[in-house]
Scaffold this active site. Sequence first.
Site, mmCIF file in Angstrom:
data_model
loop_
_atom_site.group_PDB
_atom_site.id
_atom_site.type_symbol
_atom_site.label_atom_id
_atom_site.label_comp_id
_atom_site.label_asym_id
_atom_site.label_seq_id
_atom_site.Cartn_x
_atom_site.Cartn_y
_atom_site.Cartn_z
ATOM 1 C CB CYS A 413 -0.962 0.004 1.182
ATOM 2 S SG CYS A 413 -0.149 -0.036 2.808
ATOM 3 C CG HIS A 457 -4.723 0.464 3.548
ATOM 4 N ND1 HIS A 457 -3.970 -0.351 2.724
ATOM 5 C CD2 HIS A 457 -5.666 1.035 2.743
ATOM 6 C CE1 HIS A 457 -4.437 -0.295 1.501
ATOM 7 N NE2 HIS A 457 -5.472 0.551 1.475
ATOM 8 C CG ASP A 473 -7.278 1.463 -1.213
ATOM 9 O OD1 ASP A 473 -6.065 1.474 -1.500
ATOM 10 O OD2 ASP A 473 -7.763 0.728 -0.333
#
Length: 660
Positions: A413, A457, A473
């Site tokens: 991420c 995250h 995202d």
Amino acid sequence: MADPATPALDPRTRRWVLLSAGACLLPLLLQLPLLIAVTIAVSAVAVVAMSWRQPLHGLVRLLLSVALIATVLAMSDFSIGRDTGCALLAAMLAIKPSETFSLRDARSLLGFALFAPFATFLLDQGPLSLALGLAATLLALAALQLLADVESGDVRRDASPMQRIAGTARLLALGLPLALAAFWLFPRLGSPLWGIPERAMASTGLSDRMSPGDWIDLMGDDRPALRARFFGPVPAPSQMYWRGPVMWDFDGRTWRQPRWMPGWTETAVEPGPQRWDYEIEMEPTDRRQLVALDLLISAPGGSELDPDHNLQSLTQLTGVSRWRMQSAPPRRYEASLSAETRQYALRLPPNFNPRTLALARQWRLEAGPSADGAIVTRALDWIRRDFAYTLETPLAGRNSVDEFLFDQRAGFCQHFSSSFVVLMRGAGIPARVVTGYAGGYRNSVGGYWLVRRSDAHAWAEVWLRGRGWVRVDPTAAVAPERIYDTLDDRRSVAGGLLDGFAGGRSLIDVGDWLRRGWNDFVLGFDANRQQRLLRPFGIDRLDDRTLVLLLMLAVALGLLWMVWFSRRNEREPDPVLRAWHGLTRRYRHLGLERAPDEPAGRWVERVAAARPELAGELRILSDRFSDWRYADGEPGGRSTRALTQALRAHRPSPRNGNNG
């Protein structure tokens, strides 16, 4: 070194003392960094081995102490904090057995060792630390009692360790009611009178900066970060984005959270129709950082929101804390962007990542000046088509974004969010990195959601005309067939104690539910909850005067308990003497009970004069008892047990007709 003024320790007593000191050291070692804890534990074992038969020379002890203390400080980067202090305490305790050979030395070691379980609570207040601390304290107090018996010469060699521990536990039980009364009823302050030093050694957790690849330790940490309980609708796990620090500043490698200056105001948010009402229980982090579902409507008491809707506690989170919150997915989030803020959200360091910037300019020319949404979609499609998710990533070079987008095309991420924001900024779209936690696991036993530190995250927010800041995202855009190496994969390969049988997950759920109960009833019992203690009985709030009255009543009841308990346990601890006293009391109904100051032989003769038929067996038992008591005729072991059983079995027969 043994002191000639005090008795020397025999090997059995010294082993007991060293075992008790080790038990006190154990809970503290479990809360220290692994390398420091192993170093101290190995040093303690080595010191005990080297000084097993005789004390070490003073110079050797000095060198060992200096070397171990210097090692601990070096491992702590010579930073001073409460964890460093606890590590130094453990190090000094590890060296102390090298000079423990007399009663005075043993008392000194045990008194010193008792600081260790209490110091553990400066680092952790969990049930395991409490259980180990209580067990260690019990062992240390039993060892102190043994030292007192050795010094008085009244030590019972036949007493087993469990008998000594049980005797000490009975003494501790005397004060238990008073301790509980003080915990629940002693008036608590809304805020502490003093603080405790911060940790010197950093622990994993959300930070105000992010560099690609720096989160491997955090993402491998399965400890709980927070627990959430919802009141009403529950968002899907795919919508659980727990917002934390927002990163704007980028120097080519590291993203940093801005330091908002006075004058900045909270950004305008238009909430959507959906509302989430929930309470989170934050585990201690020694920081002020909080998280909340994206986006929080208003800051709860004791916290504040910065212009990025990043939630901060007004005080350090040194203990478990609870926060009642309401969030709503935004319909519009800062729909109007000032020129200054827009310029800030487009800033990039010069002479970094030239290939990424060239691609971004190309996309802008192809899409047109007002097609921001199309560029975002194009980037996500590219990620879905050509990129993979993996934790195995090489160390980034100077142009880290170029390397990720054009060479590696695989990462996690941090890589995706960082590269995506740089690409968007290069195309003229305001963008920023948001960090926090994503998702959660529902505990089926407790009915709450658990978010672990490994759920950390990073995602992106882009500013789109008419909508404002929009969450994107890029990591979630990776195609499922291109997800190669995840934390779940690594856990399954590594295995675990509970892996491989059906009830493992249920046991984990039960364990976390018990930990949450501990947090709720013990660690979370603050001044506000104390004032609501009697709410189930119809008393909404307790004032300090009522609390004091209740405390006084509890103390009075506790003192009565102590009197009753002590009188109940006034019996002789020795089983033979206890059996002998019980035998003499059984003659009470005959009017022949032994007087407290009456010798055994004289009492038997008095019984024989009144009841000749009882004299034979009673005289035999009396002689056996006298030999055991004064002549050591029946030392411990089977003979002692046989005598005890015989004394307990004797029953005087009722008066017969000839003597009636």
